[in-house]
Write a protein that holds these residues in place. Structure first.
Motif, PDB file in Angstrom:
ATOM      1  N   UNK A   1     -52.117 -40.007 -44.247  1.00 20.42           N
ATOM      2  CA  UNK A   1     -51.895 -41.089 -43.624  1.00 20.42           C
ATOM      3  C   UNK A   1     -53.431 -41.669 -42.314  1.00 20.42           C
ATOM      4  N   UNK A   2     -53.729 -40.700 -41.968  1.00 21.20           N
ATOM      5  CA  UNK A   2     -54.953 -40.653 -41.306  1.00 21.20           C
ATOM      6  C   UNK A   2     -56.124 -40.735 -41.915  1.00 21.20           C
ATOM      7  N   UNK A   3     -55.864 -40.131 -42.987  1.00 25.50           N
ATOM      8  CA  UNK A   3     -57.408 -40.601 -43.752  1.00 25.50           C
ATOM      9  C   UNK A   3     -57.202 -42.148 -44.819  1.00 25.50           C
ATOM     10  N   UNK A   4     -55.854 -42.446 -45.121  1.00 21.92           N
ATOM     11  CA  UNK A   4     -55.555 -43.764 -45.923  1.00 21.92           C
ATOM     12  C   UNK A   4     -56.032 -44.731 -44.626  1.00 21.92           C
TER      13      UNK A   4
ATOM     14  N   UNK B   1     -48.607 -35.844 -45.074  1.00 22.80           N
ATOM     15  CA  UNK B   1     -48.192 -36.922 -44.389  1.00 22.80           C
ATOM     16  C   UNK B   1     -49.522 -37.676 -42.929  1.00 22.80           C
ATOM     17  N   UNK B   2     -49.074 -36.906 -42.521  1.00 20.32           N
ATOM     18  CA  UNK B   2     -49.793 -37.414 -41.390  1.00 20.32           C
ATOM     19  C   UNK B   2     -51.244 -37.496 -41.857  1.00 20.32           C
TER      20      UNK B   2
ATOM     21  N   UNK C   1     -44.959 -28.817 -42.633  1.00 18.06           N
ATOM     22  CA  UNK C   1     -45.516 -28.591 -43.750  1.00 18.06           C
ATOM     23  C   UNK C   1     -46.301 -29.882 -44.342  1.00 18.06           C
ATOM     24  N   UNK C   2     -44.793 -30.953 -44.707  1.00 15.57           N
ATOM     25  CA  UNK C   2     -44.473 -32.238 -44.974  1.00 15.57           C
ATOM     26  C   UNK C   2     -45.412 -32.724 -43.826  1.00 15.57           C
ATOM     27  N   UNK C   3     -44.867 -32.386 -43.264  1.00 14.28           N
ATOM     28  CA  UNK C   3     -45.019 -33.738 -41.714  1.00 14.28           C
ATOM     29  C   UNK C   3     -46.946 -34.380 -41.827  1.00 14.28           C
ATOM     30  N   UNK C   4     -47.037 -32.853 -41.752  1.00 12.22           N
ATOM     31  CA  UNK C   4     -48.675 -32.403 -41.204  1.00 12.22           C
ATOM     32  C   UNK C   4     -49.070 -33.499 -42.476  1.00 12.22           C
TER      33      UNK C   4
END
Length: 69
Positions: free
Chosen positions: A25-28, A21-22, A16-19
């Motif tokens: 990060x992608x939206x950012x 964060x991903x 959950x934390x990994x996805x």
């Protein structure tokens, strides 16, 4: 208490934390790359001696062109 349910919950949490964060990060990156391109183009045209308002309007045009390409 068995070790397997604990490991399963830890694995679910890490996934959950990994996805999350991903995704953030992608939206950012999708937000920050166009803003950075706009800033750099505006700064380049301002350094060439154009007024800031004209440099910003040219920067919007360049950003729109790159976005469509």
């Amino acid at each position: 208490m068995s070790l397997e349910p604990i490991l399963l919950k830890v694995f679910k949490f890490v996934t959950f934390v990994f996805f999350t964060l991903a995704a953030l990060l992608y939206a950012g990156i999708l937000l920050l790359l166009p803003l950075d391109l706009m800033f750099q183009v505006t700064r380049l045209f301002s350094a060439l001696g154009l007024p800031t308002l004209m440099a910003a309007s040219i920067g919007v045009g360049v950003l729109a062109y790159v976005g469509l390409a």
